[in-house]
Motif scaffolding. Structure first.
Motif, PDB file in Angstrom:
ATOM      1  N   THR A 196       0.608  -1.202   0.025  1.00 38.56           N
ATOM      2  CA  THR A 196       0.029  -0.155   0.003  1.00 38.56           C
ATOM      3  C   THR A 196       1.012   1.087   0.046  1.00 38.56           C
ATOM      4  N   THR A 216      -4.712  -1.411   6.589  1.00 39.81           N
ATOM      5  CA  THR A 216      -4.821  -2.462   5.393  1.00 39.81           C
ATOM      6  C   THR A 216      -5.584  -3.519   5.851  1.00 39.81           C
ATOM      7  N   SER A 217      -5.326  -4.173   6.952  1.00 36.66           N
ATOM      8  CA  SER A 217      -5.884  -5.489   7.083  1.00 36.66           C
ATOM      9  C   SER A 217      -5.636  -5.688   8.777  1.00 36.66           C
ATOM     10  N   ASN A 259      -9.986  -0.560   6.000  1.00 37.82           N
ATOM     11  CA  ASN A 259     -10.290  -1.664   5.200  1.00 37.82           C
ATOM     12  C   ASN A 259     -11.471  -2.387   6.103  1.00 37.82           C
ATOM     13  N   SER A 274     -13.342  -5.373  11.059  1.00 39.03           N
ATOM     14  CA  SER A 274     -12.096  -5.502  10.113  1.00 39.03           C
ATOM     15  C   SER A 274     -11.492  -6.987  10.754  1.00 39.03           C
ATOM     16  N   LYS A 285     -15.161  -3.143   0.076  1.00 40.82           N
ATOM     17  CA  LYS A 285     -14.641  -3.932  -1.038  1.00 40.82           C
ATOM     18  C   LYS A 285     -13.618  -3.111  -2.094  1.00 40.82           C
ATOM     19  N   PRO A 286     -12.954  -3.735  -2.716  1.00 40.59           N
ATOM     20  CA  PRO A 286     -11.986  -3.158  -3.604  1.00 40.59           C
ATOM     21  C   PRO A 286     -12.789  -2.185  -4.692  1.00 40.59           C
ATOM     22  N   MET A 322      -7.433  -4.732  -2.816  1.00 43.59           N
ATOM     23  CA  MET A 322      -7.683  -3.858  -1.634  1.00 43.59           C
ATOM     24  C   MET A 322      -6.437  -2.944  -1.439  1.00 43.59           C
ATOM     25  N   ASN A 323      -5.396  -3.390  -1.342  1.00 43.02           N
ATOM     26  CA  ASN A 323      -4.202  -2.563  -1.019  1.00 43.02           C
ATOM     27  C   ASN A 323      -4.129  -1.699  -2.103  1.00 43.02           C
ATOM     28  N   LEU A 370      -7.015   1.167  -1.272  1.00 35.29           N
ATOM     29  CA  LEU A 370      -6.760   1.887  -0.161  1.00 35.29           C
ATOM     30  C   LEU A 370      -5.750   3.118  -0.716  1.00 35.29           C
TER      31      LEU A 370
END
Length: 410
Positions: free
Chosen positions: A69, A149-150, A182, A196, A213-214, A228-229, A232
């Protein structure tokens, strides 16, 4: 007082052993227990305010995806005409060029300040580890934007429980700065609740942007998880530059060292930094076809994740070789045995020496036309033992093996 000049002339220090009459002491949360008797000092917050830097700081945290990211966001901001510094797992980069080698993912605050003064980029993108949040290695920084990010299991050797690990990450997002998250938005009123990784985060609602979602589909890196990265990074770049999403493109992005990096096409060999159950799941599920997986787990770190990593490999691989990965002061064989407890149905072998493990894996991949996945080390150029660090690279090991050069085994 010209604080930039003081830094440039090495007249500010955060080390009590370097303090002299002509130097100003930087008192931080990390050194305060050693500096109780020092009366003449400045804090990181005061120093940053007095420097009046043009630089805007971006903080990226999360269990997995921080580096990718950061690199994608840096690429997009450069595309928009800004100078960009990136600090994290790969070291310090300025406008795409590696300037300084890695120390810590998030180094002490004075290192960050000195880099900001020396290079003064428009944007300074930082990977922010959970350890750094607890240890306040980011004290005094007023971030322009923050990203999660996660979130999944890691670092329980340090945080002890997932709830505590979550609390630490959550604490990073309690202010009113721009926050790109995310997750799934559950509640929005005075406080926002976002889910998350199966955990609920209580966040400040102001300037909060949640991606459920992306928002991009066509990206120049393998892996659904990377969408997704990239998303973001794209959303954050759009907010920072007041530009529409369509302003940016990824066509010239060259990837991230050690992240889904193809180091050979025949046989297909991919290296990745994945070193958690969730990271391995995302990487292995992203690659089609039959796979041989080589990986280990770091010593003196979260032991509870080891058998879970074995379970993930068992789910996706045709064959597994368990090996060393920075064993530190633990016995490599014992770490491998703990990983093996999660493997129930797939044949596996323990080869402690990583070069030996890769040599055998390359031979199998050639004979059976398997994709070889080398996980855990990514772009690292060393193996850490208890009392020494040796030069080592997955990438170089593979290249030497495939060029028929002799690979020295320690």
């Amino acid at each position: 007082m010209n604080y930039k000049e003081l830094i440039q002339k090495d007249l500010i220090t955060d080390n009590t052993k370097e303090l002299s009459e002509d130097k100003l002491f930087l008192k931080t949360k990390q050194n305060e227990k050693y500096s109780k008797d020092i009366s003449k000092y400045i804090t990181p917050k005061e120093l940053i305010q007095n420097l009046t830097l043009k630089t805007k700081f971006i903080g990226i945290t999360g269990t997995n995806g921080k580096t990718t990211t950061a690199f994608v966001l840096g690429h997009l901001l450069q595309q928009a005409g800004y100078s960009v510094g990136i600090q994290g797992t790969e070291g310090f980069y300025l406008n795409g060029e590696k300037i300084e080698a890695k120390t810590l993912t998030t180094p002490p605050i004075f290192t960050t300040i000195k880099r900001a003064v020396k290079y003064e980029p428009d944007f300074y993108i930082m990977e922010v580890s959970s350890h750094a949040i607890v240890q306040q290695r980011i004290e005094g920084i007023e971030f322009t934007a923050k990203i999660l990010t996660s979130f999944s299991q890691d670092h329980l050797d340090y945080h002890k429980t997932m709830e505590e690990y979550k609390r630490v990450k959550e604490s990073f997002f309690r202010d009113e700065t721009v926050k790109v998250f995310n997750g799934k938005l559950l509640v929005k009123n005075e406080k926002c609740k976002v889910k998350s990784g199966g955990y609920e985060f209580n966040l400040n609602c102001k300037n909060l942007y949640v991606l459920e979602k992306p928002i991009v589909d066509d990206i120049p890196m393998a892996g659904e998880f990377n969408k997704m990265n990239f998303s973001l990074a794209l959303k954050t770049a759009s907010l920072l530059t007041n530009s529409s999403l369509s302003t940016f493109n990824f066509s010239l992005f060259e990837g991230v060292p050690g992240r889904m990096e193809i180091v050979s096409k025949k046989p297909l060999v991919i290296i990745d930094f994945a070193h958690t159950p969730d990271g391995m799941e995302k990487v292995l599920s992203a690659v089609e076809g039959k796979k041989i997986v080589v990986f280990g787990a770091g010593g003196d770190r979260d032991k509870d994740k080891r058998h879970l990593m074995g379970e993930v490999a068992d789910k996706y691989a045709e064959y597994i070789i368990i090996t060393e990965d920075n064993p530190r002061c633990e016995d490599s064989n014992e770490i491998c045995k703990e990983i093996a407890k999660g493997i129930k149905s797939i044949p596996y072998k323990i080869i402690s020496n990583r070069k030996d493990a890769i040599k055998e894996a390359v031979d199998i991949a050639k004979k059976k036309n398997y994709t070889l996945m080398l996980l855990g080390k990514g772009d690292e150029n060393y193996i850490q033992y208890c009392d020494k660090k040796i030069d080592y690279s997955d990438r170089e090991t593979v290249k030497k093996l495939l060029s028929n050069k002799v690979v020295k085994v320690n």
